[in-house]
Design an enzyme around this catalytic site. Structure first.
Site, PDB file in Angstrom:
ATOM      1  N   SER A   1      42.678  38.204  48.030  1.00 29.87           N
ATOM      2  CA  SER A   1      43.235  38.154  49.080  1.00 29.87           C
ATOM      3  C   SER A   1      43.066  36.845  49.858  1.00 29.87           C
ATOM      4  CB  SER A   1      42.712  39.085  50.101  1.00 29.87           C
ATOM      5  OG  SER A   1      42.818  40.595  49.475  1.00 29.87           O
TER       6      SER A   1
HETATM    7  N1  SAH Z   1      40.068  43.108  47.015  1.00 29.68           N
HETATM    8  C1  SAH Z   1      40.345  42.405  46.068  1.00 29.68           C
HETATM    9  C2  SAH Z   1      42.170  42.178  46.088  1.00 29.68           C
HETATM   10  C3  SAH Z   1      42.704  43.263  46.032  1.00 29.68           C
HETATM   11  S1  SAH Z   1      44.497  42.977  45.510  1.00 29.68           S
HETATM   12  C4  SAH Z   1      39.669  41.024  45.963  1.00 29.68           C
HETATM   13  O1  SAH Z   1      38.455  41.040  46.524  1.00 29.68           O
HETATM   14  O2  SAH Z   1      39.959  40.103  45.066  1.00 29.68           O
HETATM   15  C5  SAH Z   1      44.927  44.770  45.403  1.00 29.68           C
HETATM   16  C6  SAH Z   1      44.355  45.187  44.135  1.00 29.68           C
HETATM   17  O3  SAH Z   1      44.673  46.887  44.015  1.00 29.68           O
HETATM   18  C7  SAH Z   1      44.914  44.821  42.728  1.00 29.68           C
HETATM   19  O4  SAH Z   1      44.300  44.374  41.910  1.00 29.68           O
HETATM   20  C8  SAH Z   1      45.859  46.034  42.383  1.00 29.68           C
HETATM   21  O5  SAH Z   1      45.947  46.195  40.966  1.00 29.68           O
HETATM   22  C9  SAH Z   1      45.138  47.142  42.985  1.00 29.68           C
HETATM   23  N2  SAH Z   1      45.625  48.574  43.152  1.00 29.68           N
HETATM   24  C10 SAH Z   1      46.777  48.801  43.414  1.00 29.68           C
HETATM   25  N3  SAH Z   1      47.140  50.394  43.713  1.00 29.68           N
HETATM   26  C11 SAH Z   1      45.865  50.668  43.249  1.00 29.68           C
HETATM   27  C12 SAH Z   1      45.282  52.110  43.145  1.00 29.68           C
HETATM   28  N4  SAH Z   1      46.289  53.128  43.280  1.00 29.68           N
HETATM   29  N5  SAH Z   1      44.150  52.117  42.703  1.00 29.68           N
HETATM   30  C13 SAH Z   1      43.325  51.027  42.320  1.00 29.68           C
HETATM   31  N6  SAH Z   1      43.717  50.114  42.407  1.00 29.68           N
HETATM   32  C14 SAH Z   1      44.821  49.528  42.868  1.00 29.68           C
END
Ligand code: SAH
Length: 199
Positions: free
Chosen positions: A55
């Site tokens: 992010s």
């Molecule tokens: N918090 C992260 C950035 C997240 S981006 C950081 O600090 O780098 C969002 C992430 O959510 C992605 O990697 C995606 O694969 C994951 N994601 C999306 N839907 C999800 C779900 N239902 N359960 C778990 N992870 C999920």
């Protein structure tokens, strides 16, 4: 203090002393994939793997402060990604606290696990987090770092009585919603996230 943390303080996004310290303890270059290393300090999201992102730093700063994380808390993150947000939460809850972070994409789960290997109070879990993590509930705080279509009811149910959930809601552009277990809701501005996959 690394130059990204210093920039976020100067810009006025990072204000809370404890959160500033947590950022300084977890410089973003440790969480950015090798091929984007040169851009680690830029205030933009960067690609991780499989179309996902780490992010935007000012968004991570904003959400972390809005979550009001205290020492000793039990926190759930949905969307581990690079593990950066989880690392910051780990510093905030301290030794007596615990962070669970869920990731659905195996490659990112492995990436987050590697990046978080030294954090004894963090557990990375592979799976669908859209329904939370009932076996470890209740949580003091829940943070969703992917865009939900609506506020996930299952997550509210997994909050402690004093608990707070932070989740970006909407298609295209998201509104950040802060939900208190006791019923209050606040809307905290607009952001853009990759979608939360709801299975
Ligand atoms: N918090 C992260 C950035 C997240 S981006 C950081 O600090 O780098 C969002 C992430 O959510 C992605 O990697 C995606 O694969 C994951 N994601 C999306 N839907 C999800 C779900 N239902 N359960 C778990 N992870 C999920």
């Amino acid at each position: 203090m690394d130059k990204l943390t210093a920039y976020l303080v100067k810009k006025g996004v990072l204000k809370d002393e404890r959160v500033i310290r947590a950022f300084a303890e977890n410089p973003r270059y440790k969480f950015v994939p090798e091929r984007y290393k040169d851009y680690w300090y830029v205030d933009e999201p960067l690609p991780t793997f499989e179309g996902q992102t780490i992010s935007q730093p000012s968004t991570v700063a904003f959400m972390t402060q809005a979550l009001e994380v205290g020492e000793g808390m039990k926190v759930l993150e949905v969307g581990a990604g690079s593990g950066w947000q989880a690392a910051i939460l780990s510093s905030l809850v301290g030794k007596g606290g615990k962070v669970y972070t869920i990731e659905r994409i195996p490659k990112l789960y492995e990436f987050a696990k590697r990046n978080l290997r030294d954090k004894k109070n963090v557990e990375v879990i592979l799976g669908d987090g859209s329904k939370g993590l009932p076996r470890k509930a209740p949580f003091d705080r829940i943070i969703v770092t992917a865009a939900a279509k609506e506020v996930p009811k299952a997550l509210i149910e997994q909050l402690d009585e004093e608990g707070i959930l932070l989740v970006p809601v909407g298609v295209g552009v998201q509104r950040m919603v802060k939900v208190w277990k006791k019923g209050r809701r606040e809307y905290l501005g607009e952001f853009v996230f990759v979608p939360l996959v709801e299975e």
